[in-house]
Write a protein that holds these residues in place. Structure first.
Motif, PDB file in Angstrom:
ATOM      1  N   ASP A  97      80.316  94.400  -5.425  1.00  0.00           N
ATOM      2  CA  ASP A  97      80.681  93.103  -4.842  1.00  0.00           C
ATOM      3  C   ASP A  97      80.205  92.954  -3.403  1.00  0.00           C
ATOM      4  O   ASP A  97      80.138  91.845  -2.881  1.00  0.00           O
ATOM      5  CB  ASP A  97      82.203  92.910  -4.865  1.00  0.00           C
ATOM      6  N   CYS A  98      79.916  94.076  -2.741  1.00  0.00           N
ATOM      7  CA  CYS A  98      79.448  94.008  -1.360  1.00  0.00           C
ATOM      8  C   CYS A  98      78.068  93.355  -1.298  1.00  0.00           C
ATOM      9  O   CYS A  98      77.358  93.265  -2.297  1.00  0.00           O
ATOM     10  CB  CYS A  98      79.405  95.402  -0.746  1.00  0.00           C
ATOM     11  N   LEU A  99      77.703  92.913  -0.107  1.00  0.00           N
ATOM     12  CA  LEU A  99      76.468  92.163   0.089  1.00  0.00           C
ATOM     13  C   LEU A  99      75.314  93.086   0.469  1.00  0.00           C
ATOM     14  O   LEU A  99      75.379  93.779   1.484  1.00  0.00           O
ATOM     15  CB  LEU A  99      76.675  91.127   1.192  1.00  0.00           C
ATOM     16  N   PRO A 100      74.226  93.109  -0.320  1.00  0.00           N
ATOM     17  CA  PRO A 100      73.035  93.831   0.106  1.00  0.00           C
ATOM     18  C   PRO A 100      72.179  92.941   1.004  1.00  0.00           C
ATOM     19  O   PRO A 100      71.827  91.815   0.636  1.00  0.00           O
ATOM     20  CB  PRO A 100      72.326  94.131  -1.222  1.00  0.00           C
TER      21      PRO A 100
ATOM     22  N   ARG B 161      76.319  89.223  -4.575  1.00  0.00           N
ATOM     23  CA  ARG B 161      77.588  89.753  -4.073  1.00  0.00           C
ATOM     24  C   ARG B 161      78.710  88.875  -4.609  1.00  0.00           C
ATOM     25  O   ARG B 161      78.464  87.838  -5.232  1.00  0.00           O
ATOM     26  CB  ARG B 161      77.628  89.773  -2.552  1.00  0.00           C
ATOM     27  N   ILE B 162      79.942  89.258  -4.372  1.00  0.00           N
ATOM     28  CA  ILE B 162      81.053  88.438  -4.820  1.00  0.00           C
ATOM     29  C   ILE B 162      80.990  87.079  -4.134  1.00  0.00           C
ATOM     30  O   ILE B 162      80.783  86.984  -2.924  1.00  0.00           O
ATOM     31  CB  ILE B 162      82.406  89.141  -4.562  1.00  0.00           C
ATOM     32  N   GLY B 163      81.142  86.013  -4.925  1.00  0.00           N
ATOM     33  CA  GLY B 163      81.026  84.671  -4.385  1.00  0.00           C
ATOM     34  C   GLY B 163      82.278  84.216  -3.653  1.00  0.00           C
ATOM     35  O   GLY B 163      83.369  84.774  -3.836  1.00  0.00           O
TER      36      GLY B 163
ATOM     37  N   HIS C 238      80.757  88.496  -9.238  1.00  0.00           N
ATOM     38  CA  HIS C 238      82.035  88.245  -9.920  1.00  0.00           C
ATOM     39  C   HIS C 238      81.890  87.188 -11.004  1.00  0.00           C
ATOM     40  O   HIS C 238      82.557  87.258 -12.045  1.00  0.00           O
ATOM     41  CB  HIS C 238      83.083  87.799  -8.890  1.00  0.00           C
ATOM     42  N   ALA C 239      81.029  86.216 -10.799  1.00  0.00           N
ATOM     43  CA  ALA C 239      80.922  85.082 -11.716  1.00  0.00           C
ATOM     44  C   ALA C 239      80.073  85.370 -12.948  1.00  0.00           C
ATOM     45  O   ALA C 239      80.211  84.680 -13.967  1.00  0.00           O
ATOM     46  CB  ALA C 239      80.351  83.871 -10.976  1.00  0.00           C
ATOM     47  N   ASP C 240      79.192  86.367 -12.885  1.00  0.00           N
ATOM     48  CA  ASP C 240      78.244  86.605 -13.978  1.00  0.00           C
ATOM     49  C   ASP C 240      78.452  88.005 -14.547  1.00  0.00           C
ATOM     50  O   ASP C 240      77.802  88.972 -14.145  1.00  0.00           O
ATOM     51  CB  ASP C 240      76.809  86.448 -13.468  1.00  0.00           C
TER      52      ASP C 240
ATOM     53  N   PHE D 286      83.549  94.858  -8.595  1.00  0.00           N
ATOM     54  CA  PHE D 286      84.706  95.708  -8.330  1.00  0.00           C
ATOM     55  C   PHE D 286      85.994  94.909  -8.452  1.00  0.00           C
ATOM     56  O   PHE D 286      86.974  95.382  -9.023  1.00  0.00           O
ATOM     57  CB  PHE D 286      84.589  96.322  -6.933  1.00  0.00           C
ATOM     58  N   ARG D 287      86.001  93.697  -7.940  1.00  0.00           N
ATOM     59  CA  ARG D 287      87.198  92.866  -8.019  1.00  0.00           C
ATOM     60  C   ARG D 287      87.546  92.518  -9.472  1.00  0.00           C
ATOM     61  O   ARG D 287      88.713  92.451  -9.835  1.00  0.00           O
ATOM     62  CB  ARG D 287      86.999  91.573  -7.213  1.00  0.00           C
ATOM     63  N   ARG D 288      86.539  92.298 -10.277  1.00  0.00           N
ATOM     64  CA  ARG D 288      86.763  91.908 -11.673  1.00  0.00           C
ATOM     65  C   ARG D 288      86.990  93.109 -12.583  1.00  0.00           C
ATOM     66  O   ARG D 288      87.853  93.085 -13.466  1.00  0.00           O
ATOM     67  CB  ARG D 288      85.553  91.122 -12.169  1.00  0.00           C
TER      68      ARG D 288
END
Length: 273
Positions: free
Chosen positions: A120-123, A174-176, A238-240, A247-249
């Protein structure tokens, strides 16, 4: 590179807008969920053929090793893996042995692949606009709040010896912002170093949500990276569920993706000819 693709292997690369702005000798690759040998929660959406590269996720070590070997076949050399700790340390990819604790790696050597792992972190993939150096940054909220993005840009400019070097950046999946629920402590931590961080947060039904992409843009702005030189894929892990782990999902057993950037070795060989 296309001849290295195999059936079921899903990958992302920046689009035409990035390719038009970035130096021709810089390449970026992001591995998605499908195309490996992991199964169960580390598999694809159907629980098979997952390309999990994270050894700390509970997956079988042999599967992670094989997945990393698959990834290595897609790039000029074995990626320089890190043990990520949500900090701000940047290492020189050329000197990496084993897996040092760090959250970013910079490279000036053609063929040396800088890599970070994300769910989920941003690259944040950073390149000097003249193609002299690149940096891969792992930016979770802690790293963003503490300045890891700024440190990545600084590392590139230090490497090329030019404090005013123009920088181009690709922001990966990343997580939206629709799913990244955080506490007030996260907003306060961001505001400590990012004065305009409030704009990246929204409140809805008593909950607070953060936009990692917007926060990264402010961090990059502090380093004089213009909006015109920031290219955002806009995809949410998270959405796809089909393409990405989250990680959140998915929880502790979420797999990890590889976000890689390097200087093409063939470009260096051509320049020397």
């Amino acid at each position: 590179m296309s001849e290295l693709f195999k059936p079921g292997l899903d990958m992302l690369q920046p689009g035409a807008d990035w390719r038009a702005a970035a130096p021709a000798n810089v390449d970026v690759l992001f591995t998605c969920r499908e195309g490996g040998v992991s199964s169960g929660p580390w598999g694809d959406e159907n629980g098979v053929m997952g390309l999990n590269v994270g050894p700390h996720t509970g997956d079988f070590a042999a599967c992670v090793k094989m997945n990393r070997q698959i990834v290595s076949q897609l790039v000029p050399s074995d990626p320089k893996w890190l043990k990520q700790v949500h900090g701000t340390r940047v290492v020189a990819a050329e000197t990496v042995e084993g897996e040092p604790e760090a959250d970013a790696a910079v490279s000036m050597t053609p063929g040396v692949v800088a890599v970070v792992m994300v769910a989920d972190c941003l690259p944040v993939m950073i390149a000097d606009a003249e193609g002299r150096a690149v940096c891969a940054v792992h930016a979770g909220w802690r790293g963003l709040a503490d300045g890891v993005v700024q440190m990545g840009v600084k590392a590139v400019r230090d490497a090329v010896g030019d404090d005013d070097a123009r920088i181009v950046v690709w922001l990966g999946p990343r997580i939206g912002p629709e799913a990244f629920e955080v506490g007030e402590d996260v907003r306060e931590a961001m505001k400590a170093n990012l004065p305009n961080a409030d704009a990246a947060f929204r409140e809805e039904n008593g909950k607070l949500y953060a936009d990692l992409g917007m926060l990264a843009r402010e961090a990059l702005g502090q380093m004089r990276v213009t909006d015109a030189d920031i290219f955002d894929c806009g995809l949410s892990t998270h959405a796809d569920k089909k393409r990405f782990w989250s990680f959140r999902r998915d929880g502790e057993k979420a797999g990890r993706h590889a976000a890689m950037i390097w200087l093409k070795p063939e470009a260096a060989e051509t320049a020397q000819a």
